[in-house]
Motif scaffolding. Structure first.
Motif, PDB file in Angstrom:
ATOM      1  N   ASN A 177     -21.574 -25.987  18.881  1.00  0.00           N
ATOM      2  CA  ASN A 177     -20.398 -25.131  18.806  1.00  0.00           C
ATOM      3  C   ASN A 177     -19.538 -25.257  20.067  1.00  0.00           C
ATOM      4  O   ASN A 177     -19.149 -24.262  20.689  1.00  0.00           O
ATOM      5  N   VAL A 178     -19.271 -26.514  20.427  1.00  0.00           N
ATOM      6  CA  VAL A 178     -18.425 -26.820  21.581  1.00  0.00           C
ATOM      7  C   VAL A 178     -17.368 -27.835  21.141  1.00  0.00           C
ATOM      8  O   VAL A 178     -17.540 -28.530  20.141  1.00  0.00           O
ATOM      9  N   PRO A 179     -16.275 -27.935  21.889  1.00  0.00           N
ATOM     10  CA  PRO A 179     -15.234 -28.891  21.522  1.00  0.00           C
ATOM     11  C   PRO A 179     -15.661 -30.339  21.766  1.00  0.00           C
ATOM     12  O   PRO A 179     -16.626 -30.609  22.495  1.00  0.00           O
ATOM     13  N   LEU A 180     -14.905 -31.254  21.181  1.00  0.00           N
ATOM     14  CA  LEU A 180     -15.155 -32.683  21.286  1.00  0.00           C
ATOM     15  C   LEU A 180     -14.007 -33.339  22.032  1.00  0.00           C
ATOM     16  O   LEU A 180     -12.838 -33.127  21.703  1.00  0.00           O
ATOM     17  N   ALA A 181     -14.340 -34.155  23.037  1.00  0.00           N
ATOM     18  CA  ALA A 181     -13.349 -34.957  23.757  1.00  0.00           C
ATOM     19  C   ALA A 181     -13.403 -36.368  23.196  1.00  0.00           C
ATOM     20  O   ALA A 181     -14.422 -37.056  23.325  1.00  0.00           O
ATOM     21  N   THR A 182     -12.328 -36.792  22.556  1.00  0.00           N
ATOM     22  CA  THR A 182     -12.261 -38.126  21.968  1.00  0.00           C
ATOM     23  C   THR A 182     -10.840 -38.665  22.054  1.00  0.00           C
ATOM     24  O   THR A 182      -9.885 -37.891  22.037  1.00  0.00           O
ATOM     25  N   LEU A 183     -10.741 -39.981  22.124  1.00  0.00           N
ATOM     26  CA  LEU A 183      -9.451 -40.648  22.041  1.00  0.00           C
ATOM     27  C   LEU A 183      -9.259 -41.292  20.673  1.00  0.00           C
ATOM     28  O   LEU A 183      -8.195 -41.833  20.382  1.00  0.00           O
ATOM     29  N   ASP A 184     -10.295 -41.238  19.852  1.00  0.00           N
ATOM     30  CA  ASP A 184     -10.267 -41.852  18.528  1.00  0.00           C
ATOM     31  C   ASP A 184      -9.604 -40.871  17.555  1.00  0.00           C
ATOM     32  O   ASP A 184     -10.170 -39.824  17.230  1.00  0.00           O
ATOM     33  N   LYS A 185      -8.415 -41.206  17.095  1.00  0.00           N
ATOM     34  CA  LYS A 185      -7.646 -40.295  16.238  1.00  0.00           C
ATOM     35  C   LYS A 185      -8.359 -39.976  14.921  1.00  0.00           C
ATOM     36  O   LYS A 185      -8.307 -38.849  14.447  1.00  0.00           O
ATOM     37  N   SER A 186      -9.049 -40.952  14.337  1.00  0.00           N
ATOM     38  CA  SER A 186      -9.738 -40.682  13.077  1.00  0.00           C
ATOM     39  C   SER A 186     -10.954 -39.784  13.299  1.00  0.00           C
ATOM     40  O   SER A 186     -11.229 -38.905  12.481  1.00  0.00           O
ATOM     41  N   VAL A 187     -11.667 -39.962  14.402  1.00  0.00           N
ATOM     42  CA  VAL A 187     -12.797 -39.079  14.723  1.00  0.00           C
ATOM     43  C   VAL A 187     -12.272 -37.678  15.009  1.00  0.00           C
ATOM     44  O   VAL A 187     -12.854 -36.687  14.558  1.00  0.00           O
ATOM     45  N   ALA A 188     -11.161 -37.584  15.717  1.00  0.00           N
ATOM     46  CA  ALA A 188     -10.573 -36.270  16.018  1.00  0.00           C
ATOM     47  C   ALA A 188     -10.197 -35.540  14.734  1.00  0.00           C
ATOM     48  O   ALA A 188     -10.502 -34.350  14.581  1.00  0.00           O
ATOM     49  N   ALA A 189      -9.561 -36.239  13.812  1.00  0.00           N
ATOM     50  CA  ALA A 189      -9.160 -35.614  12.549  1.00  0.00           C
ATOM     51  C   ALA A 189     -10.378 -35.169  11.745  1.00  0.00           C
ATOM     52  O   ALA A 189     -10.396 -34.064  11.194  1.00  0.00           O
ATOM     53  N   ALA A 190     -11.394 -36.011  11.680  1.00  0.00           N
ATOM     54  CA  ALA A 190     -12.603 -35.647  10.939  1.00  0.00           C
ATOM     55  C   ALA A 190     -13.303 -34.471  11.594  1.00  0.00           C
ATOM     56  O   ALA A 190     -13.781 -33.557  10.910  1.00  0.00           O
ATOM     57  N   ALA A 191     -13.371 -34.472  12.914  1.00  0.00           N
ATOM     58  CA  ALA A 191     -14.017 -33.362  13.626  1.00  0.00           C
ATOM     59  C   ALA A 191     -13.323 -32.054  13.290  1.00  0.00           C
ATOM     60  O   ALA A 191     -13.982 -31.049  12.995  1.00  0.00           O
ATOM     61  N   GLN A 192     -12.010 -32.068  13.317  1.00  0.00           N
ATOM     62  CA  GLN A 192     -11.265 -30.845  12.997  1.00  0.00           C
ATOM     63  C   GLN A 192     -11.509 -30.415  11.550  1.00  0.00           C
ATOM     64  O   GLN A 192     -11.601 -29.224  11.274  1.00  0.00           O
ATOM     65  N   ALA A 193     -11.651 -31.371  10.656  1.00  0.00           N
ATOM     66  CA  ALA A 193     -11.954 -31.041   9.254  1.00  0.00           C
ATOM     67  C   ALA A 193     -13.314 -30.363   9.127  1.00  0.00           C
ATOM     68  O   ALA A 193     -13.534 -29.575   8.212  1.00  0.00           O
TER      69      ALA A 193
END
Length: 150
Positions: A114-130
């Motif tokens: 239950n912590v945020p994710l630091a990523t530069l990968d736009k597809s991983v970021a979008a999936a994480a938010q989903a």
């Protein structure tokens, strides 16, 4: 000390000047005040990028050793998989997103912790938010609340 999950894309941006950007720099700076957590696969991903970078003459063996020394000094905690049964969430994320189990492990860890994710990968970021995972914003850290006097 509130933490976040750090993915390999951000880590390796610290290594290669052509990939380094303001976000990667801010995440690295945030590690002066907080801790990153990474799935066990992270070390192997970092090592693999270094090996490939050496093969492609993007860095030298000495550069790789220096980078590993830098990373070893940062407050980064390796989090092993819970159990073989516990990895079913990683597998489910991989199946649902079409990602590798490696990328899915970061989303899974951020979900479990239950912590945020630091990523530069736009597809991983979008999936994480989903999946309900917030993205790490180094400019809005809890340690900066009240002027950082907490």
């Amino acid at each position: 000390m509130t933490g976040f999950v750090l993915d390999c894309s951000v880590t390796m941006a610290w290594c290669f000047s052509d990939e380094f950007n303001d976000y990667a720099s801010s995440v690295q700076d945030a590690l002066q005040h907080t801790q990153a957590r990474v799935p066990a696969i992270w070390y192997f991903e970092v090592a693999n990028v270094l090996v490939v970078g050496e093969r492609r003459a993007r860095l030298t063996a000495e550069d790789s050793v220096a980078f590993l020394s830098l990373v070893a000094r940062l407050p980064i905690e390796i989090v092993p998989p819970e159990t073989a049964d516990g990895m079913s969430n990683t597998l489910a994320i991989a199946k649902q997103t079409g990602f590798s189990a490696y990328d899915s492990a970061y989303i899974d860890l951020a979900t479990r912790e239950n912590v945020p994710l630091a990523t530069l990968d736009k597809s991983v970021a979008a999936a994480a938010q989903a999946f309900g995972v917030q993205l790490f914003d180094p400019m809005h850290r809890p340690d900066r609340a009240n002027g950082g006097n907490e």
